[in-house]
Design a protein around this motif. Structure first.
Motif, PDB file in Angstrom:
ATOM      1  N   ASP A 303      48.133 -52.995  32.278  1.00 53.05           N
ATOM      2  CA  ASP A 303      49.112 -51.932  32.507  1.00 53.05           C
ATOM      3  C   ASP A 303      48.691 -50.924  33.574  1.00 53.05           C
ATOM      4  O   ASP A 303      49.308 -49.878  33.734  1.00 53.05           O
ATOM      5  CB  ASP A 303      49.450 -51.210  31.199  1.00 53.05           C
ATOM      6  CG  ASP A 303      48.329 -50.323  30.688  1.00 53.05           C
ATOM      7  OD1 ASP A 303      47.168 -50.611  30.999  1.00 53.05           O
ATOM      8  OD2 ASP A 303      48.636 -49.342  29.985  1.00 53.05           O
ATOM      9  N   LEU A 304      47.632 -51.236  34.341  1.00 55.57           N
ATOM     10  CA  LEU A 304      47.239 -50.338  35.426  1.00 55.57           C
ATOM     11  C   LEU A 304      48.308 -50.235  36.500  1.00 55.57           C
ATOM     12  O   LEU A 304      48.362 -49.249  37.241  1.00 55.57           O
ATOM     13  CB  LEU A 304      45.913 -50.806  36.055  1.00 55.57           C
ATOM     14  CG  LEU A 304      44.647 -50.625  35.211  1.00 55.57           C
ATOM     15  CD1 LEU A 304      43.439 -51.150  35.960  1.00 55.57           C
ATOM     16  CD2 LEU A 304      44.442 -49.170  34.812  1.00 55.57           C
ATOM     17  N   ARG A 305      49.175 -51.244  36.581  1.00 50.77           N
ATOM     18  CA  ARG A 305      50.257 -51.196  37.564  1.00 50.77           C
ATOM     19  C   ARG A 305      51.215 -50.038  37.289  1.00 50.77           C
ATOM     20  O   ARG A 305      51.977 -49.627  38.173  1.00 50.77           O
ATOM     21  CB  ARG A 305      51.030 -52.516  37.567  1.00 50.77           C
ATOM     22  CG  ARG A 305      51.749 -52.817  36.253  1.00 50.77           C
ATOM     23  CD  ARG A 305      52.445 -54.170  36.288  1.00 50.77           C
ATOM     24  NE  ARG A 305      53.145 -54.472  35.049  1.00 50.77           N
ATOM     25  CZ  ARG A 305      52.576 -54.951  33.956  1.00 50.77           C
ATOM     26  NH1 ARG A 305      51.264 -55.203  33.962  1.00 50.77           N
ATOM     27  NH2 ARG A 305      53.277 -55.187  32.865  1.00 50.77           N
ATOM     28  N   ASN A 306      51.188 -49.507  36.061  1.00 48.58           N
ATOM     29  CA  ASN A 306      52.051 -48.384  35.710  1.00 48.58           C
ATOM     30  C   ASN A 306      51.438 -47.030  36.033  1.00 48.58           C
ATOM     31  O   ASN A 306      52.067 -45.995  35.802  1.00 48.58           O
ATOM     32  CB  ASN A 306      52.393 -48.435  34.214  1.00 48.58           C
ATOM     33  CG  ASN A 306      53.295 -49.599  33.859  1.00 48.58           C
ATOM     34  OD1 ASN A 306      54.191 -49.949  34.620  1.00 48.58           O
ATOM     35  ND2 ASN A 306      53.049 -50.216  32.707  1.00 48.58           N
ATOM     36  N   VAL A 307      50.200 -47.029  36.555  1.00 45.01           N
ATOM     37  CA  VAL A 307      49.554 -45.772  36.924  1.00 45.01           C
ATOM     38  C   VAL A 307      49.960 -45.424  38.360  1.00 45.01           C
ATOM     39  O   VAL A 307      49.626 -46.136  39.309  1.00 45.01           O
ATOM     40  CB  VAL A 307      48.020 -45.872  36.807  1.00 45.01           C
ATOM     41  CG1 VAL A 307      47.378 -44.547  37.213  1.00 45.01           C
ATOM     42  CG2 VAL A 307      47.618 -46.240  35.382  1.00 45.01           C
ATOM     43  N   VAL A 308      50.684 -44.326  38.497  1.00 49.52           N
ATOM     44  CA  VAL A 308      51.144 -43.885  39.823  1.00 49.52           C
ATOM     45  C   VAL A 308      49.955 -43.424  40.658  1.00 49.52           C
ATOM     46  O   VAL A 308      49.848 -43.748  41.846  1.00 49.52           O
ATOM     47  CB  VAL A 308      52.173 -42.748  39.669  1.00 49.52           C
ATOM     48  CG1 VAL A 308      52.579 -42.193  41.035  1.00 49.52           C
ATOM     49  CG2 VAL A 308      53.389 -43.227  38.894  1.00 49.52           C
ATOM     50  N   ALA A 309      49.050 -42.653  40.040  1.00 50.72           N
ATOM     51  CA  ALA A 309      47.868 -42.149  40.756  1.00 50.72           C
ATOM     52  C   ALA A 309      46.869 -41.596  39.751  1.00 50.72           C
ATOM     53  O   ALA A 309      47.231 -41.218  38.626  1.00 50.72           O
ATOM     54  CB  ALA A 309      48.259 -41.064  41.747  1.00 50.72           C
ATOM     55  N   PHE A 310      45.615 -41.576  40.168  1.00 48.11           N
ATOM     56  CA  PHE A 310      44.537 -40.978  39.386  1.00 48.11           C
ATOM     57  C   PHE A 310      43.877 -39.903  40.242  1.00 48.11           C
ATOM     58  O   PHE A 310      43.442 -40.167  41.365  1.00 48.11           O
ATOM     59  CB  PHE A 310      43.523 -42.049  38.986  1.00 48.11           C
ATOM     60  CG  PHE A 310      42.257 -41.521  38.360  1.00 48.11           C
ATOM     61  CD1 PHE A 310      42.293 -40.705  37.248  1.00 48.11           C
ATOM     62  CD2 PHE A 310      41.018 -41.858  38.876  1.00 48.11           C
ATOM     63  CE1 PHE A 310      41.125 -40.232  36.658  1.00 48.11           C
ATOM     64  CE2 PHE A 310      39.836 -41.400  38.296  1.00 48.11           C
ATOM     65  CZ  PHE A 310      39.902 -40.580  37.186  1.00 48.11           C
ATOM     66  N   ILE A 311      43.811 -38.671  39.718  1.00 49.23           N
ATOM     67  CA  ILE A 311      43.152 -37.565  40.411  1.00 49.23           C
ATOM     68  C   ILE A 311      41.903 -37.208  39.622  1.00 49.23           C
ATOM     69  O   ILE A 311      41.984 -36.771  38.473  1.00 49.23           O
ATOM     70  CB  ILE A 311      44.081 -36.337  40.532  1.00 49.23           C
ATOM     71  CG1 ILE A 311      45.343 -36.705  41.315  1.00 49.23           C
ATOM     72  CG2 ILE A 311      43.346 -35.181  41.226  1.00 49.23           C
ATOM     73  CD1 ILE A 311      46.393 -35.597  41.351  1.00 49.23           C
ATOM     74  N   ASN A 312      40.744 -37.406  40.206  1.00 51.93           N
ATOM     75  CA  ASN A 312      39.464 -37.144  39.544  1.00 51.93           C
ATOM     76  C   ASN A 312      38.947 -35.765  39.944  1.00 51.93           C
ATOM     77  O   ASN A 312      38.876 -35.440  41.131  1.00 51.93           O
ATOM     78  CB  ASN A 312      38.446 -38.217  39.950  1.00 51.93           C
ATOM     79  CG  ASN A 312      37.154 -38.099  39.182  1.00 51.93           C
ATOM     80  OD1 ASN A 312      37.144 -37.721  38.015  1.00 51.93           O
ATOM     81  ND2 ASN A 312      36.044 -38.421  39.831  1.00 51.93           N
ATOM     82  N   VAL A 313      38.609 -34.956  38.939  1.00 57.12           N
ATOM     83  CA  VAL A 313      38.129 -33.591  39.162  1.00 57.12           C
ATOM     84  C   VAL A 313      36.695 -33.506  38.635  1.00 57.12           C
ATOM     85  O   VAL A 313      36.473 -33.580  37.433  1.00 57.12           O
ATOM     86  CB  VAL A 313      39.040 -32.573  38.450  1.00 57.12           C
ATOM     87  CG1 VAL A 313      38.553 -31.142  38.714  1.00 57.12           C
ATOM     88  CG2 VAL A 313      40.493 -32.733  38.897  1.00 57.12           C
ATOM     89  N   ASP A 314      35.739 -33.343  39.532  1.00 53.38           N
ATOM     90  CA  ASP A 314      34.322 -33.419  39.140  1.00 53.38           C
ATOM     91  C   ASP A 314      33.515 -32.467  40.014  1.00 53.38           C
ATOM     92  O   ASP A 314      33.570 -32.546  41.245  1.00 53.38           O
ATOM     93  CB  ASP A 314      33.837 -34.869  39.320  1.00 53.38           C
ATOM     94  CG  ASP A 314      32.470 -35.121  38.707  1.00 53.38           C
ATOM     95  OD1 ASP A 314      31.827 -34.170  38.252  1.00 53.38           O
ATOM     96  OD2 ASP A 314      32.050 -36.295  38.695  1.00 53.38           O
TER      97      ASP A 314
END
Length: 421
Positions: A303-314
């Motif tokens: 189901d990763l195809r349903n992820v529009v974007a990932f924003i990583n805050v570190d």
């Protein structure tokens, strides 16, 4: 131009509330993966999100973990002095009694630095270079030349937290042995290193005592997923991420700062429903090579195809420019963030009258690297030049609350827009 709701979102984000989370999380202690403080931080993230009306889920996984139990390092001859040190993660233990042996300075610890030096059954002292992040090869060289232990001198005024695992993106061989013989390895500060070198110049013989008892074992840790369901396209999601584990240090900037930002965004966005689901994600075991996010991408491959974007805050509460990392460079792989997403986040920052810069990370990637490798559009926000990186001085007092608000506004508004496109 910002809409009325967008203006309200950025006004609602509180520097003080985000900073309070940083302080709360650091009170749990050093959050080594699989440790009790690490589990408490994960629970805190889930409980707080639940209070804001989000739906928390824990996804457990087993991984190699390290925890020091007893640590002693001292100068014993010709004078006595205790030396502060940090064990390298995955360092072998000494015997219960420890090691008492002569100290030998081997400079940078390269093969040629051992020429004409007798290091058999002795503890070697070597410098950490400014670009030295992979300690395993130097410790293997020390072992090859018969050393019984290794002390690495940091180039800063505190002991660094080194790691004894391959500096590679690929996880086929996460832990490699120190060959030909496993020896303990520790880090000390620049000042203590200078003191020991002065002793070597002043006295004919210098002896050290090193005792390290540590556990290396498989433990269960977890990724935490907290969902704010979408109203029109709930199966699609935007992910905001911030890992909850640390090296063996307080981890205020790395990465209680990112957790504090996410929790404050969660509080605010819970009042403003979006078309798509927004997932607030706190992975475990980021330190090293982002094992938690590797597990996430395996588990959710279908189901990763349903992820529009990932924003990583570190690491967003310390010094340096706020950077959008366009790529991460591992010795075995280069990970490139999608240009459209980098530009999208930069455009949001500009609309809010903030300055960001595009940069490349020569130390590899954080959690976004695993998502990019799995085909998910991902980007990494970081203030990379934190002076107290991976040290016991990574404490809340050195985190700037206002920086948390800035990053919260940028990443929160970016996620909100992506969820409502």
């Amino acid at each position: 131009m910002l809409s009325e709701i967008e203006n309200q979102i950025i006004r609602d984000i509180s520097a003080a509330k985000a900073y309070q989370h940083v302080e709360n999380i650091c009170r749990f202690g050093n959050r080594l993966a699989g440790s009790d403080p690490d589990n408490k931080a994960a629970e805190y993230f889930a409980t707080t999100c639940s209070e804001y009306g989000l739906y928390p889920y824990f996804e457990e996984f087993e991984t190699d973990c390290f925890e020091p139990i007893a640590c002693e390092l001292s100068l014993v001859e010709p004078i006595s002095k205790n030396i502060e040190y940090n064990p390298m993660r995955f360092s072998p233990s000494t015997s219960e009694e420890g090691i008492t042996s002569e100290l030998v300075d081997v400079g940078d610890g390269n093969e040629e630095d051992y020429s004409e030096k007798d290091t058999t059954n002795k503890i070697v002292l070597l410098r950490r270079g400014i670009e030295m992040t992979n300690f395993l090869p130097k410790i293997c060289i020390a072992s090859k030349h018969g050393a019984s232990g290794a002390i690495v001198v940091n180039y800063e005024s505190w002991p660094h937290h080194g790691i004894l695992e391959p500096d590679l993106f690929g996880l086929e061989k996460r832990l490699l042995p120190i060959e030909p013989n496993p020896i303990p390895a520790v880090n000390i500060s620049l000042e203590d290193g200078q003191y020991l070198r002065e002793c070597l110049l002043k006295y004919e013989k210098v002896k050290m005592h090193l005792r390290l008892q540590a556990i290396t074992e498989k433990r269960v840790t977890q990724n935490v997923r907290c969902l704010l369901p979408g109203t029109l396209l709930p199966e699609e999601r935007v992910i905001l991420g911030a890992h909850h584990d640390t090296e063996n240090n307080p981890g205020a900037d790395d990465n209680a700062s990112g957790m504090g930002v996410l929790l404050e965004i969660a509080r605010v966005l819970s009042e403003y429903p979006s078309k798509r689901t927004i997932e607030f994600y706190s992975p475990g075991c980021e330190e090293g090579r982002s094992i938690g996010s590797w597990e996430y991408c395996k588990r959710h491959k279908s189901d990763l195809r349903n992820v529009v974007a990932f924003i990583n805050v570190d690491m967003v509460g310390g010094g340096g420019d706020l950077s959008i990392m366009t790529e991460g460079r591992w010795p075995d792989k280069k990970i490139v963030a999608p240009e459209w997403l980098c530009l999208f986040v930069d455009k949001v920052a500009k609309e809010l009258n903030y300055k960001t810069k595009f940069d490349a990370n020569d130390l590899g990637t954080s959690d976004e690297g695993r998502f990019i490798d799995a085909g998910v559009p991902s980007v990494f926000l970081i203030k990379p030049w934190e002076a107290h990186y991976h040290s016991m001085l990574d404490i809340p007092e050195y985190v700037d609350p206002n920086s948390l608000k800035v990053v919260g506004e940028i990443s929160g508004l970016a996620a909100w827009r992506l969820a409502n496109r």
